[in-house]
Design a protein around this motif. Structure first.
Motif, PDB file in Angstrom:
ATOM      1  N   TRP A 141      29.149  39.269  50.129  1.00 35.35           N
ATOM      2  CA  TRP A 141      30.580  38.432  49.926  1.00 35.35           C
ATOM      3  C   TRP A 141      30.941  37.036  49.250  1.00 35.35           C
ATOM      4  N   PHE A 142      29.837  36.700  49.565  1.00 38.10           N
ATOM      5  CA  PHE A 142      29.564  34.749  49.625  1.00 38.10           C
ATOM      6  C   PHE A 142      29.174  34.525  47.496  1.00 38.10           C
ATOM      7  N   SER A 143      27.838  35.510  47.839  1.00 38.56           N
ATOM      8  CA  SER A 143      27.212  35.656  46.267  1.00 38.56           C
ATOM      9  C   SER A 143      28.480  36.226  45.403  1.00 38.56           C
ATOM     10  N   ILE A 144      29.019  37.380  45.638  1.00 37.09           N
ATOM     11  CA  ILE A 144      30.531  37.797  44.797  1.00 37.09           C
ATOM     12  C   ILE A 144      31.160  36.659  44.610  1.00 37.09           C
ATOM     13  N   GLY A 145      31.646  35.583  45.866  1.00 34.69           N
ATOM     14  CA  GLY A 145      32.481  34.828  45.455  1.00 34.69           C
ATOM     15  C   GLY A 145      31.781  33.862  45.051  1.00 34.69           C
ATOM     16  N   LEU A 146      31.091  32.966  45.235  1.00 34.76           N
ATOM     17  CA  LEU A 146      30.539  31.943  44.135  1.00 34.76           C
ATOM     18  C   LEU A 146      30.243  32.427  42.241  1.00 34.76           C
ATOM     19  N   LEU A 147      29.467  33.707  42.258  1.00 38.15           N
ATOM     20  CA  LEU A 147      29.794  34.069  40.856  1.00 38.15           C
ATOM     21  C   LEU A 147      31.099  34.397  40.394  1.00 38.15           C
ATOM     22  N   ALA A 148      32.329  34.457  41.121  1.00 41.38           N
ATOM     23  CA  ALA A 148      33.692  34.919  40.542  1.00 41.38           C
ATOM     24  C   ALA A 148      33.970  33.476  39.955  1.00 41.38           C
ATOM     25  N   LEU A 149      33.975  32.431  41.041  1.00 41.97           N
ATOM     26  CA  LEU A 149      34.292  31.103  41.059  1.00 41.97           C
ATOM     27  C   LEU A 149      33.466  30.737  39.882  1.00 41.97           C
ATOM     28  N   ALA A 150      32.331  30.744  39.670  1.00 41.99           N
ATOM     29  CA  ALA A 150      31.618  29.953  38.652  1.00 41.99           C
ATOM     30  C   ALA A 150      32.325  30.753  37.172  1.00 41.99           C
ATOM     31  N   ALA A 151      32.261  31.887  37.073  1.00 41.86           N
ATOM     32  CA  ALA A 151      33.592  32.846  35.979  1.00 41.86           C
ATOM     33  C   ALA A 151      35.126  31.755  35.825  1.00 41.86           C
ATOM     34  N   ALA A 152      35.772  31.523  36.763  1.00 47.19           N
ATOM     35  CA  ALA A 152      36.719  31.203  36.696  1.00 47.19           C
ATOM     36  C   ALA A 152      36.448  30.194  36.703  1.00 47.19           C
ATOM     37  N   VAL A 153      35.770  28.914  36.562  1.00 44.41           N
ATOM     38  CA  VAL A 153      35.392  27.708  36.484  1.00 44.41           C
ATOM     39  C   VAL A 153      35.677  27.252  34.567  1.00 44.41           C
ATOM     40  N   VAL A 154      34.624  28.352  34.099  1.00 39.17           N
ATOM     41  CA  VAL A 154      34.010  28.520  32.857  1.00 39.17           C
ATOM     42  C   VAL A 154      35.284  28.833  32.349  1.00 39.17           C
ATOM     43  N   GLY A 155      36.211  30.030  32.736  1.00 38.54           N
ATOM     44  CA  GLY A 155      36.771  30.123  32.337  1.00 38.54           C
ATOM     45  C   GLY A 155      38.550  29.684  31.489  1.00 38.54           C
ATOM     46  N   VAL A 156      38.510  27.968  33.068  1.00 32.49           N
ATOM     47  CA  VAL A 156      39.021  26.807  32.354  1.00 32.49           C
ATOM     48  C   VAL A 156      39.017  26.615  31.273  1.00 32.49           C
ATOM     49  N   VAL A 157      37.886  26.361  30.834  1.00 33.17           N
ATOM     50  CA  VAL A 157      37.775  25.897  29.181  1.00 33.17           C
ATOM     51  C   VAL A 157      36.777  26.577  28.304  1.00 33.17           C
ATOM     52  N   LEU A 158      36.468  27.938  28.722  1.00 32.91           N
ATOM     53  CA  LEU A 158      36.813  28.869  27.317  1.00 32.91           C
ATOM     54  C   LEU A 158      37.881  29.476  27.519  1.00 32.91           C
ATOM     55  N   PRO A 159      39.004  29.651  25.917  1.00 33.55           N
ATOM     56  CA  PRO A 159      40.501  30.112  26.707  1.00 33.55           C
ATOM     57  C   PRO A 159      40.270  31.389  26.414  1.00 33.55           C
ATOM     58  N   LEU A 160      39.492  32.240  25.502  1.00 28.02           N
ATOM     59  CA  LEU A 160      39.105  33.988  25.996  1.00 28.02           C
ATOM     60  C   LEU A 160      38.710  34.145  27.438  1.00 28.02           C
ATOM     61  N   LEU A 161      37.748  33.404  28.149  1.00 30.07           N
ATOM     62  CA  LEU A 161      38.035  34.117  29.519  1.00 30.07           C
ATOM     63  C   LEU A 161      39.346  33.993  30.213  1.00 30.07           C
ATOM     64  N   PRO A 162      39.366  35.496  31.165  1.00 34.16           N
ATOM     65  CA  PRO A 162      40.391  34.346  32.163  1.00 34.16           C
ATOM     66  C   PRO A 162      40.311  34.041  33.158  1.00 34.16           C
ATOM     67  N   THR A 163      40.750  32.845  33.754  1.00 33.44           N
ATOM     68  CA  THR A 163      40.879  32.484  35.096  1.00 33.44           C
ATOM     69  C   THR A 163      41.397  33.254  36.131  1.00 33.44           C
ATOM     70  N   THR A 164      42.582  33.319  36.338  1.00 34.55           N
ATOM     71  CA  THR A 164      43.082  34.062  37.648  1.00 34.55           C
ATOM     72  C   THR A 164      42.029  34.896  38.283  1.00 34.55           C
ATOM     73  N   PRO A 165      42.232  36.382  37.200  1.00 40.09           N
ATOM     74  CA  PRO A 165      41.061  37.491  38.041  1.00 40.09           C
ATOM     75  C   PRO A 165      39.969  37.027  38.687  1.00 40.09           C
ATOM     76  N   PHE A 166      39.171  36.364  37.894  1.00 41.53           N
ATOM     77  CA  PHE A 166      37.799  35.299  38.946  1.00 41.53           C
ATOM     78  C   PHE A 166      38.531  34.497  40.171  1.00 41.53           C
ATOM     79  N   LEU A 167      39.381  34.085  40.254  1.00 42.74           N
ATOM     80  CA  LEU A 167      39.740  33.636  41.133  1.00 42.74           C
ATOM     81  C   LEU A 167      40.501  34.780  42.606  1.00 42.74           C
TER      82      LEU A 167
END
Length: 121
Positions: free
Chosen positions: A6-32
């Protein structure tokens, strides 16, 4: 073992959310939301940090407390979906792919737009 997963999943999802802040086509909220879910099962410290974070916390708390998605997040989501579809057309995607995109993106957009916009929304 489960905590590590679960910690690994959390880190991966958080990383995707951070990338989503910068890339407008990648959603942030679902990853958060996935990150918060995973950290709640693996790391109370990371979960607390995430839900209290000045930028990320409000998205998570609005969803957790009210099932709400902010107006800004709704706009970005729909604009992103339209952009993805437009790019697919420009790249000459096959009609079957465009048809699937129309169906999936429409259902997702309807879900997002049907959510409240906040505690009073």
């Amino acid at each position: 073992m489960k905590r590590g997963f679960w910690f690994s999943i959390g880190l991966l999802a958080l990383a995707a959310a951070v990338v989503g802040v910068v890339l407008p086509l990648l959603p942030t909220t679902p990853f958060l939301l996935v990150a918060a879910f995973a950290f709640a099962r693996s790391s109370p410290r990371m979960h607390k940090w995430l839900v209290e974070h000045a930028v990320f916390g409000p998205f998570i708390n609005d969803w957790r407390d009210h099932g709400a998605i902010s107006v800004g997040a709704k706009i970005w989501a729909v604009v992103s979906m339209v952009a993805v579809f437009g790019i697919s057309i420009l790249l000459g995607a096959p009609i079957i792919a465009l048809s699937v995109q129309v169906i999936v993106l429409s259902v997702v957009a309807l879900f997002i737009l049907s959510r409240p916009s906040g505690p009073a929304g």
